[in-house]
Design a protein around this motif. Structure first.
Motif, PDB file in Angstrom:
ATOM      1  N   MET A   1      -6.732   2.214  -4.434  1.00  0.00           N
ATOM      2  CA  MET A   1      -6.424   3.600  -4.150  1.00  0.00           C
ATOM      3  C   MET A   1      -6.483   4.513  -5.381  1.00  0.00           C
ATOM      4  O   MET A   1      -7.129   5.557  -5.374  1.00  0.00           O
ATOM      5  CB  MET A   1      -4.999   3.605  -3.578  1.00  0.00           C
ATOM      6  N   ILE A   2      -5.816   4.093  -6.449  1.00  0.00           N
ATOM      7  CA  ILE A   2      -5.639   5.014  -7.575  1.00  0.00           C
ATOM      8  C   ILE A   2      -6.909   5.211  -8.399  1.00  0.00           C
ATOM      9  O   ILE A   2      -7.324   6.348  -8.623  1.00  0.00           O
ATOM     10  CB  ILE A   2      -4.422   4.591  -8.417  1.00  0.00           C
TER      11      ILE A   2
ATOM     12  N   ASP B   1       0.811  -1.216   0.000  1.00  0.00           N
ATOM     13  CA  ASP B   1       0.000   0.000   0.000  1.00  0.00           C
ATOM     14  C   ASP B   1       0.846   1.267   0.000  1.00  0.00           C
ATOM     15  O   ASP B   1       0.510   2.240  -0.687  1.00  0.00           O
ATOM     16  CB  ASP B   1      -0.949  -0.004   1.202  1.00  0.00           C
TER      17      ASP B   1
ATOM     18  N   GLY C   1       2.537   5.214  -7.390  1.00  0.00           N
ATOM     19  CA  GLY C   1       1.367   5.420  -8.237  1.00  0.00           C
ATOM     20  C   GLY C   1       0.749   6.796  -8.074  1.00  0.00           C
ATOM     21  O   GLY C   1       0.510   7.501  -9.048  1.00  0.00           O
TER      22      GLY C   1
ATOM     23  N   PHE D   1      -6.101   9.943   5.756  1.00  0.00           N
ATOM     24  CA  PHE D   1      -5.686   9.660   4.391  1.00  0.00           C
ATOM     25  C   PHE D   1      -6.524  10.425   3.371  1.00  0.00           C
ATOM     26  O   PHE D   1      -5.996  10.943   2.387  1.00  0.00           O
ATOM     27  CB  PHE D   1      -5.760   8.153   4.145  1.00  0.00           C
TER      28      PHE D   1
ATOM     29  N   ILE E   1       2.264   1.548  -3.569  1.00  0.00           N
ATOM     30  CA  ILE E   1       1.270   2.034  -4.537  1.00  0.00           C
ATOM     31  C   ILE E   1       1.042   3.530  -4.331  1.00  0.00           C
ATOM     32  O   ILE E   1       0.966   4.301  -5.283  1.00  0.00           O
ATOM     33  CB  ILE E   1      -0.069   1.261  -4.386  1.00  0.00           C
ATOM     34  N   TYR E   2       0.973   3.936  -3.077  1.00  0.00           N
ATOM     35  CA  TYR E   2       0.735   5.352  -2.787  1.00  0.00           C
ATOM     36  C   TYR E   2       1.885   6.216  -3.311  1.00  0.00           C
ATOM     37  O   TYR E   2       1.655   7.205  -4.007  1.00  0.00           O
ATOM     38  CB  TYR E   2       0.564   5.558  -1.277  1.00  0.00           C
TER      39      TYR E   2
END
Lengths: 305, 297
Positions: B127-128, A258, A265, B214, A261-262
Motif C-alpha cells: 500500500m504505502i 491491512d 502507515g 480505496f 498498515i493503512y
C-alpha cells in the motif's frame, strides 16, 4: 549485414520485434506501478521523508522491524488477521461445497436458475454497498435485533461488541461469497460420471452414502486445489469489508494487517514503519503462494499460477 | 421397503429444497430491505420500522438524488473511470497475452517477460510504496490515479493466454502464408475468436473499477473528485457514527440526524443499478471465466 542472413531468420527477428511492441505498453505500467513500489520498499530500512525521497532519506537498518516486534499491537493484529481469514476460508468452503451438493439435487430448472441468479449477486457488489446493507440489518435496533426481540431473545450489539463482531465479519463474508464460490464445485459435480451414482443406487446405497463415497471423492481434486488457493490469502482478511464495518470500539478484535498498515502507515504518515509491516506481509504471502503452488502441483497436477 | 425408501427420499427432497430456498432468501431479503428503506418515509426509517415493504411509501429520496450535484459528479467520474480503465486494460492485456503464447523460438524474450509478470502477481510493494509512487508521479487528485495503477491485471493476461492457446494453429498459419503481420493475425484472427474471453476480462475490469472505493479514498483529497463508491463510503461513515452512538440511545431520538438514511439507501440503489444492468452478462461470462481460470494446465 541483415541481407546476408537467411529469410527465415529475418522474419523471425521481425516477428520478435512485433512481439516486443505488443508487450511494451504493459511492461511500462508493470514497471511503474508494480516494480517501482517494490524498489520503494527500501523505505522500510530508512527514516523515509517524502520531501527528501528514497535517495535523500537516512538509512536506519532494521530499526522499524525491531520496533514492530516491541509493539503490543502487532500480536493482536496478526492474531485477528489469522482468525478472521481462516474463519472465512473454512466456513466459506464448507458452505459453498454443501450448497453446490444440495443445489445439484434440485430438479426444477426454474428454481435452480433463480436461486443461482440470486446467490451469485452479492459477489459482484462492493463492500461499500453491502456494509450499508449490513449496518441497516445489524444495528442495535435493526431488523435482525427486532426479530431476536420478538422471539424473546436479548438484543445483540453486533457492530459494537468484541464478542460478536468477528463472527459478524466472518458470517457476512461467507454470505457474500458462498454462491459465487460454489460455481467451481458445481462444475466438478457435473463432471462426475452419472453411471457411478446409478450403480450405487441399484446396490441400495442411501443418498448420504452416495454423497460421501461418490460425490465428495469426485470433487476432491477441486477441493484440494481451492484449499491451497484460499490458504494463500490467509494474510488477507478482507480490507474492504473490515474498513467499511469496523469502528474504534471493535479494533481489539477486528484490526488486521491491512487496516493497521493503512491507519498507522498511511493516515498516520509513518511511511517507513508501514512499509516495514507491509514488507513482512508481502514476504510471508510470497512464501505461502510458492509453497501452495508446489503442493498442489504434487497433489493434483494443477498449478495455481 | 420400497415405500419407506420413497417417503425417506421425499422428506430429504423437501429438506433440501427448504435449505436451498432459504439460502436464496438469505441473499435476497437484505437487498429488498435496502430498497424498501429507500422508498420509505424518514420517520419510519429512523424508527427502524422498515422490513421488506416500504413504510409510508415515498419516492422523495429519489427526487432529492436527482438534484444532488455531488452524487452525479461522482457517478460521472466513475463512468469515465470505468470506460478509460476498460480501454486501457484491453489495449494492454490482449496484445500482451498474445505475445506470451508464442513459443520461445518465435519470441526468445518471452520467458523473461513471463517471469516479470508472474513475479508481479506474487509479490508487490504494498500500500504505502505504491501510494508514494503515485504521489511522486504527480497523479494525486487526478482521475489517472484511479486508472493507471491497475493498468495490467495479470490474472486477465493469464486468462486470455489460456484462451489464445486453444485457437487452432492452422488459422494463424494460413494468415501468415497470406502475408499477414503478427498484428494482423492478432486483430483479425485472434480477437474475433477470443470474443468470449475478452468479454470475461472486460467484465472483470468494469466490476472492479466500478466497485473500488480505496483508490478514491487514498488518492483523492477533495470530495468533489471522489468516484461513486468512495462517495457512498463517506456517507456510510455517518451511519457508522450512528451505530456507535446507538449504545446511548439518546442519539436515536435525534430524528434530524437519522433522516438521511433513506436518502443514502436510495443512493446505494442507484449506484448498484449499472451493475444490475450488466448482471446477465456477468452471469454468462464471469462464471464461465471462473471455471476457465481455475482449471489450468
Amino acid at each position: 549485414m541483415k541481407k546476408t542472413k537467411s529469410s527465415i531468420k529475418s522474419t523471425r527477428t521481425r516477428n520478435s520485434l512485433q512481439y516486443h511492441a505488443m508487450v511494451f505498453p504493459g511492461m511500462v505500467f508493470l514497471i511503474l506501478f508494480g516494480y517501482l513500489p517494490m524498489f520503494g520498499l527500501i523505505m522500510a530500512f530508512q527514516d523515509f521523508i517524502p520531501a527528501k525521497g528514497l535517495f535523500g532519506s537516512q538509512f536506519v537498518g532494521f530499526k522499524h522491524f525491531a520496533y514492530m516486534f516491541t509493539l503490543p499491537d502487532i500480536g493482536r493484529v496478526i492474531r485477528n488477521t489469522l482468525i478472521i481469514a481462516l474463519g472465512k476460508i473454512i466456513l466459506g468452503m464448507l458452505l459453498s461445497i454443501a450448497f453446490s451438493i444440495l443445489l445439484n439435487e434440485i430438479r426444477l430448472k426454474f428454481l435452480k436458475k433463480t436461486v443461482q441468479t440470486i446467490v451469485y449477486l452479492p459477489h459482484f457488489l462492493s463492500w461499500v454497498v453491502l456494509a450499508a446493507v449490513a449496518m441497516n440489518l445489524f444495528n442495535i435496533d435493526g431488523s435482525v435485533n427486532q426479530i431476536l426481540a420478538s422471539i424473546g431473545l436479548e438484543k445483540i450489539n453486533f457492530l459494537g461488541s468484541n464478542n460478536v463482531f468477528r463472527k459478524l465479519l466472518i458470517g457476512t463474508d461467507v454470505w457474500k461469497e458462498f454462491g459465487y464460490n460454489s460455481v467451481v464445485y458445481l462444475a466438478a459435480i457435473t463432471g462426475i460420471d452419472a453411471g457411478l451414482h446409478e450403480a450405487a443406487a441399484i446396490d441400495g446405497a442411501s443418498w448420504w452414502k452416495r454423497v460421501w463415497h461418490i460425490t465428495i471423492p469426485g470433487m476432491l481434486p477441486i477441493i484440494l486445489l481451492m484449499t491451497a488457493m484460499n490458504l494463500t490469502s490467509v494474510l488477507n482478511a478482507g480490507f474492504d469489508q473490515i474498513y467499511n464495518l469496523y469502528s474504534p470500539i471493535v479494533y481489539e478484535v477486528s484490526d488486521v494487517l491491512d487496516t493497521y498498515i493503512y491507519r498507522i502507515g498511511l493516515v498516520g504518515r509513518q511511511y517507513s514503519f508501514g512499509a516495514a509491516v507491509g514488507l513482512c506481509r508481502s514476504i510471508v504471502a510470497l512464501i505461502m503462494l510458492v509453497s501452495a503452488n508446489k503442493i498442489t502441483e504434487k497433489l493434483t497436477n494443477q498449478r495455481i499460477y | 421397503m420400497l415405500d419407506t425408501k420413497s417417503t425417506g427420499s421425499k422428506i430429504r427432497n423437501t429438506v433440501i429444497h427448504i435449505i436451498v430456498i432459504g439460502l436464496g432468501l438469505a441473499c435476497l431479503l437484505p437487498m429488498i430491505n435496502i430498497v424498501a428503506i429507500s422508498f420509505s418515509g424518514s420517520a419510519a426509517v429512523s424508527a427502524n420500522r422498515v422490513g421488506l415493504l416500504p413504510v409510508d411509501f415515498t419516492a422523495l429520496a429519489y427526487k432529492r438524488i436527482i438534484e444532488d450535484s455531488q452524487f452525479w459528479r461522482s457517478f460521472r467520474i466513475s463512468v469515465i473511470r470505468v470506460a478509460l480503465t476498460l480501454v486501457l486494460n484491453l489495449v494492454i492485456t490482449v496484445p500482451m497475452a498474445y505475445a506470451m503464447t508464442r513459443s520461445k523460438g518465435d519470441f526468445p524474450a518471452r520467458n523473461i517477460y513471463m517471469n516479470l509478470l508472474i513475479f508481479a502477481m506474487l509479490f508487490n510493494g504494498g500500500m504505502i510504496p505504491t501510494y508514494i509512487v503515485v504521489k511522486n508521479l504527480n497523479l494525486l487528485n487526478s482521475i489517472w490515479a484511479l486508472i493507471l495503477p491497475g493498468a495490467v491485471p495479470v490474472f486477465s493476461v493469464i486468462l486470455l493466454m489460456n484462451f489464445f492457446k486453444g485457437v487452432p494453429k492452422a488459422l494463424e498459419e494460413a494468415a501468415i502464408i497470406d502475408g499477414a503481420s503478427q498484428f494482423q493475425v492478432l486483430l483479425q484472427i485472434m480477437v474475433p475468436c477470443a470474443k468470449p474471453s475478452i468479454a470475461t476480462v472486460s467484465l472483470f475490469s468494469i466490476v472492479g473499477s466500478w466497485n473500488d472505493f480505496f483508490g478514491g479514498l487514498i488518492y483523492m483529497q477533495r470530495v468533489e473528485d471522489y468516484p461513486i463508491m468512495t462517495y457512498i463510503q463517506s456517507l456510510n461513515i455517518d451511519l457508522q457514527e450512528l451505530v456507535k452512538n446507538a449504545a446511548n440511545s439518546a442519539a436515536l431520538e435525534n430524528v434530524a440526524e437519522l433522516s438521511n438514511r433513506n436518502l443514502n439507501a436510495a443512493k446505494i440503489v442507484v449506484a448498484v443499478i449499472p451493475l444490475l444492468i450488466i448482471y446477465p452478462f456477468l452471469q454468462r461470462y464471469l462464471i464461465s471465466g471462473l471455471v476457465m481460470g481455475s482449471v489450468k494446465e
